[in-house]
Write a protein that holds these residues in place. Sequence first.
Motif, PDB file in Angstrom:
ATOM      1  N   CYS A 153      34.172 -20.298  24.984  1.00  0.00           N
ATOM      2  CA  CYS A 153      35.547 -19.808  24.985  1.00  0.00           C
ATOM      3  C   CYS A 153      36.159 -20.068  26.363  1.00  0.00           C
ATOM      4  O   CYS A 153      35.461 -20.461  27.303  1.00  0.00           O
ATOM      5  CB  CYS A 153      35.602 -18.315  24.662  1.00  0.00           C
ATOM      6  SG  CYS A 153      34.714 -17.246  25.813  1.00  0.00           S
ATOM      7  N   TYR A 154      37.476 -19.888  26.482  1.00  0.00           N
ATOM      8  CA  TYR A 154      38.183 -20.101  27.743  1.00  0.00           C
ATOM      9  C   TYR A 154      37.894 -21.493  28.328  1.00  0.00           C
ATOM     10  O   TYR A 154      37.752 -21.649  29.546  1.00  0.00           O
ATOM     11  CB  TYR A 154      37.828 -19.034  28.777  1.00  0.00           C
ATOM     12  CG  TYR A 154      38.037 -17.618  28.315  1.00  0.00           C
ATOM     13  CD1 TYR A 154      39.110 -17.287  27.492  1.00  0.00           C
ATOM     14  CD2 TYR A 154      37.155 -16.608  28.689  1.00  0.00           C
ATOM     15  CE1 TYR A 154      39.304 -15.986  27.060  1.00  0.00           C
ATOM     16  CE2 TYR A 154      37.342 -15.297  28.258  1.00  0.00           C
ATOM     17  CZ  TYR A 154      38.421 -14.992  27.442  1.00  0.00           C
ATOM     18  OH  TYR A 154      38.612 -13.710  27.002  1.00  0.00           O
ATOM     19  N   THR A 156      39.336 -24.058  29.416  1.00  0.00           N
ATOM     20  CA  THR A 156      40.637 -24.512  29.900  1.00  0.00           C
ATOM     21  C   THR A 156      40.649 -26.002  30.207  1.00  0.00           C
ATOM     22  O   THR A 156      39.773 -26.515  30.901  1.00  0.00           O
ATOM     23  CB  THR A 156      41.018 -23.717  31.159  1.00  0.00           C
ATOM     24  OG1 THR A 156      41.037 -22.330  30.838  1.00  0.00           O
ATOM     25  CG2 THR A 156      42.378 -24.143  31.678  1.00  0.00           C
ATOM     26  N   ASP A 191      42.476 -24.908  19.410  1.00  0.00           N
ATOM     27  CA  ASP A 191      43.553 -24.458  20.290  1.00  0.00           C
ATOM     28  C   ASP A 191      43.940 -23.029  19.913  1.00  0.00           C
ATOM     29  O   ASP A 191      45.045 -22.754  19.434  1.00  0.00           O
ATOM     30  CB  ASP A 191      44.743 -25.413  20.175  1.00  0.00           C
ATOM     31  CG  ASP A 191      45.816 -25.122  21.210  1.00  0.00           C
ATOM     32  OD1 ASP A 191      45.495 -24.481  22.229  1.00  0.00           O
ATOM     33  OD2 ASP A 191      46.979 -25.527  20.991  1.00  0.00           O
ATOM     34  N   TRP A 193      43.779 -20.234  21.985  1.00  0.00           N
ATOM     35  CA  TRP A 193      44.106 -19.337  23.092  1.00  0.00           C
ATOM     36  C   TRP A 193      45.372 -18.563  22.729  1.00  0.00           C
ATOM     37  O   TRP A 193      46.433 -19.147  22.496  1.00  0.00           O
ATOM     38  CB  TRP A 193      44.307 -20.138  24.375  1.00  0.00           C
ATOM     39  CG  TRP A 193      44.955 -19.387  25.507  1.00  0.00           C
ATOM     40  CD1 TRP A 193      46.145 -19.679  26.120  1.00  0.00           C
ATOM     41  CD2 TRP A 193      44.444 -18.226  26.187  1.00  0.00           C
ATOM     42  NE1 TRP A 193      46.405 -18.788  27.125  1.00  0.00           N
ATOM     43  CE2 TRP A 193      45.389 -17.875  27.184  1.00  0.00           C
ATOM     44  CE3 TRP A 193      43.302 -17.456  26.028  1.00  0.00           C
ATOM     45  CZ2 TRP A 193      45.201 -16.788  28.033  1.00  0.00           C
ATOM     46  CZ3 TRP A 193      43.124 -16.364  26.878  1.00  0.00           C
ATOM     47  CH2 TRP A 193      44.060 -16.050  27.863  1.00  0.00           C
ATOM     48  N   ARG A 199      50.234 -20.258  28.416  1.00  0.00           N
ATOM     49  CA  ARG A 199      50.088 -20.571  26.991  1.00  0.00           C
ATOM     50  C   ARG A 199      49.743 -22.026  26.710  1.00  0.00           C
ATOM     51  O   ARG A 199      49.253 -22.350  25.624  1.00  0.00           O
ATOM     52  CB  ARG A 199      51.396 -20.217  26.268  1.00  0.00           C
ATOM     53  CG  ARG A 199      51.680 -18.727  26.227  1.00  0.00           C
ATOM     54  CD  ARG A 199      53.063 -18.447  25.664  1.00  0.00           C
ATOM     55  NE  ARG A 199      53.282 -17.022  25.461  1.00  0.00           N
ATOM     56  CZ  ARG A 199      54.446 -16.501  25.086  1.00  0.00           C
ATOM     57  NH1 ARG A 199      55.493 -17.297  24.883  1.00  0.00           N
ATOM     58  NH2 ARG A 199      54.571 -15.207  24.917  1.00  0.00           N
ATOM     59  N   SER A 203      43.302 -22.983  26.696  1.00  0.00           N
ATOM     60  CA  SER A 203      42.132 -22.204  27.123  1.00  0.00           C
ATOM     61  C   SER A 203      41.421 -21.569  25.939  1.00  0.00           C
ATOM     62  O   SER A 203      41.094 -20.375  25.949  1.00  0.00           O
ATOM     63  CB  SER A 203      42.557 -21.133  28.124  1.00  0.00           C
ATOM     64  OG  SER A 203      43.114 -21.706  29.278  1.00  0.00           O
ATOM     65  N   GLY A 204      41.177 -22.366  24.907  1.00  0.00           N
ATOM     66  CA  GLY A 204      40.595 -21.841  23.683  1.00  0.00           C
ATOM     67  C   GLY A 204      39.123 -22.148  23.532  1.00  0.00           C
ATOM     68  O   GLY A 204      38.391 -22.343  24.507  1.00  0.00           O
TER      69      GLY A 204
END
Length: 398
Positions: A153-154, A156, A191, A193, A199, A203-204
């Motif tokens: 996760c995250y 980015t 995608d 996040w 936004r 960052s998903g």
Amino acid sequence: MHTTASQADLDLAVSEFRSAFSEIAKGAAAREYHREHLFEEVKTLSELGFGRLRVPKEFGGFDVSLPVLFELIAELGEADSNLPQIFRGHFTAVEVLRHTLPSDAATRWFTEISAGAIFGNAQTEPATPGAGYQLSTRLKHEGDNYTLSGRKCYSTGSLYSDYIRVAAMDDDDKHTFAVVRSRTDNVEHLDDWDGFGQRLTASGTTIFTDTPVEEHGIYNVNEIAAAFHAPFVQLIHLANLTGIARNVLSDSIGLVRGRHRTSLHGLADRPADDALVLGTVGRISTYTRTVNALLTSIVDILHHADQRFERGERDVEIYTESYVAVSEGQIAMIESVLASATLLFDAGGSTALRSGTNYDRHWRNARTLASHNPVTYKPHVIGDYRVNGKSPVNFYAT
């Protein structure tokens, strides 16, 4: 064979970067409002050579100093704060490469970066405890080849990248990094996040399924490089916050100059002549000067630490001091930028509330950046070091 970049080449590139920043800034508010991804902006910056700022000259890079790098990151953050965060994983990868890799691996990756390749980041995993945790993403050894599987996760910037630097556990249950291609059937980008700020950073979630690791793509971070890594990655956020502060100041000035209505209790017929409104802009300007000065001071500390490392000094304490300095800056800069982003609405009145202006993005983006490596823990970290000499915990060295 690469042509070594001259000062004239760098000066031209910086001029082109700033022209690109100016164009990027024009559509930043609308892009974020409509959630329009930044593929074209990332491509433009890559083609101009933004990604090779810290690549050594012998590999076709500009090899700029850290003060030059972080000033340009701040300027990019002023144009659109999503972009420095997208490039954060890339510049971090370059820095780790500078401090870690043997010559054959460095040649491969620095050459690709100079040709325009962009690195993304995939380290964090869901529902994991603090420092020293065991990653679920694993490297699998098959003959002379490696693959990795896991869920991050995250992650980015990975959606925009050519390669991803993935944190994983090796066969000995040690943390390591592995480089994989971003555009492959073995990598799935979600995608997803849904944060209220930053936004467009993608960052998903990223899912790796038996993803082949690139040749020269496995490396560990030595102790000194690890200690350097932590303040460096946080300082990118602080440079980005500095850019947001500058943008808030310019927006507040533009707002006040363009206002015509005043309040029942206004001190002048025009907001631009109202002492209280002008005082609000003055406070924003003061916060911005504070943030700029802190960034310069902290970057200078990290710059001298980096120079000592390049000379062969291997004292971890050099980087502990850098970490503490960055943490001190984090506390003061976050407070200043968030205060400025709120004062913007006092300067602009109800005009600033219109959704099309998207001025609220400054606070949302700053608050999102402030939530990385939570600032609430930093006063204790600093105090424990100053009073008891206890060095901050360094995840990257675990």
